[in-house]
Design an enzyme around this catalytic site. Structure first.
Site, mmCIF file in Angstrom:
data_model
loop_
_atom_site.group_PDB
_atom_site.id
_atom_site.type_symbol
_atom_site.label_atom_id
_atom_site.label_comp_id
_atom_site.label_asym_id
_atom_site.label_seq_id
_atom_site.Cartn_x
_atom_site.Cartn_y
_atom_site.Cartn_z
ATOM 1 N N TYR A 133 0.838 -1.196 0.000
ATOM 2 C CA TYR A 133 0.000 0.000 0.000
ATOM 3 C C TYR A 133 0.877 1.252 0.000
ATOM 4 O O TYR A 133 0.612 2.206 -0.747
ATOM 5 C CB TYR A 133 -0.906 -0.022 1.232
ATOM 6 C CG TYR A 133 -1.806 1.185 1.377
ATOM 7 C CD1 TYR A 133 -2.959 1.309 0.615
ATOM 8 C CD2 TYR A 133 -1.509 2.188 2.290
ATOM 9 C CE1 TYR A 133 -3.800 2.411 0.753
ATOM 10 C CE2 TYR A 133 -2.344 3.290 2.443
ATOM 11 C CZ TYR A 133 -3.483 3.392 1.667
ATOM 12 O OH TYR A 133 -4.302 4.493 1.804
ATOM 13 N N LYS A 174 0.954 4.305 -2.815
ATOM 14 C CA LYS A 174 0.684 5.705 -2.537
ATOM 15 C C LYS A 174 1.874 6.588 -2.909
ATOM 16 O O LYS A 174 1.689 7.750 -3.310
ATOM 17 C CB LYS A 174 0.285 5.889 -1.074
ATOM 18 C CG LYS A 174 -1.094 5.297 -0.778
ATOM 19 C CD LYS A 174 -2.171 5.869 -1.710
ATOM 20 C CE LYS A 174 -3.544 5.331 -1.445
ATOM 21 N NZ LYS A 174 -4.571 5.925 -2.351
#
Length: 237
Positions: A135, A139
């Site tokens: 994740y 990002k």
């Protein structure tokens, strides 16, 4: 009044953003993964919002989302809000889909990409697009995409927004940040005439600019990421 397309707007921050913009008199194009999911925002559709569907984990369906938006007519802004926290779809939904939609939707006047404070823990390794990236990696990549588009399209304000850790389904009920502030910045960036809101290449948190991760501002890494995404998808920004 602006016409704004919001990905992942069947619930969470996307739905809250859409609800606020509609209440302020703006036009909104909603997005849900499927027609069944779109029924969750029937109240917003009844208030005049348009809706498109498609699974952003699937390249063909993502292309279909762009085609549906273009058929509805030009939009003033796109908020790339959709995201997943983990699993095999994290790069496809959080990075590849925003890239494809950026490449294929008729160029809007403003762009916003949702990131996370966790981008600081991402690895500037483009190979993670096609293997199990985290994740945080996703990002970092979407922040990099926002800043790369700002550089390549100087007439289109393009910014990344960290909404904070807010109590949505993804954030969980114990998240400590203010839920209203979690969607205020992206609404402001796509509708306000404040000189700060029409600036570009920013990384924002609660209407304040923050320094982006060094890799995201690095032109060489931006170019490597764009090249990797172009190779993976067949589309170019």
């Amino acid at each position: 009044m602006a016409r704004v397309f919001i990905t992942g707007s069947a619930d969470g921050l996307g739905r809250l953003t859409a609800t606020t913009l509609l209440a302020e008199g703006h036009e909104v194009v909603l997005h849900a993964r499927s027609a069944e999911r779109l029924t969750a925002v029937r109240d917003l559709l009844d208030r005049g919002a348009a809706g498109v569907t498609g699974d952003l984990a699937d390249l063909g369906e993502t292309r279909g989302v762009a085609e549906q938006v273009n058929r509805l007519g030009p939009v003033d802004a796109v908020i790339h809000n959709a995201g997943v926290y983990g699993g095999p779809q994290v790069m496809r939904v959080n990075v590849v889909a925003p890239y494809v939609l950026t490449a294929l939707i008729e160029r809007p006047r403003r762009l916003v990409y949702l990131t996370s404070g966790m981008h600081s823990g991402g690895h500037a390794d483009v190979s993670r697009l096609t293997r199990r990236g985290s994740y945080s990696d996703s990002k970092l990549f979407v922040t990099t995409l926002a800043l790369a588009v700002a550089r390549l399209w100087p007439g289109v304000p393009s910014n990344a927004v960290d909404p904070g850790w807010v109590p949505t389904r993804m954030g969980g009920p114990g998240a400590p940040d203010d839920l209203r502030l979690g969607h205020l910045t992206q609404e402001w960036l796509v509708t306000s005439d404040d000189p700060r809101a029409v600036s570009t290449g920013g990384c924002w948190f609660h209407q304040r600019r923050r320094e982006p991760p060094p890799a995201a501002a690095d032109e060489q890494f931006q170019q490597r990421l764009l090249a990797g995404l172009a190779e993976l998808t067949g589309f170019r920004v």
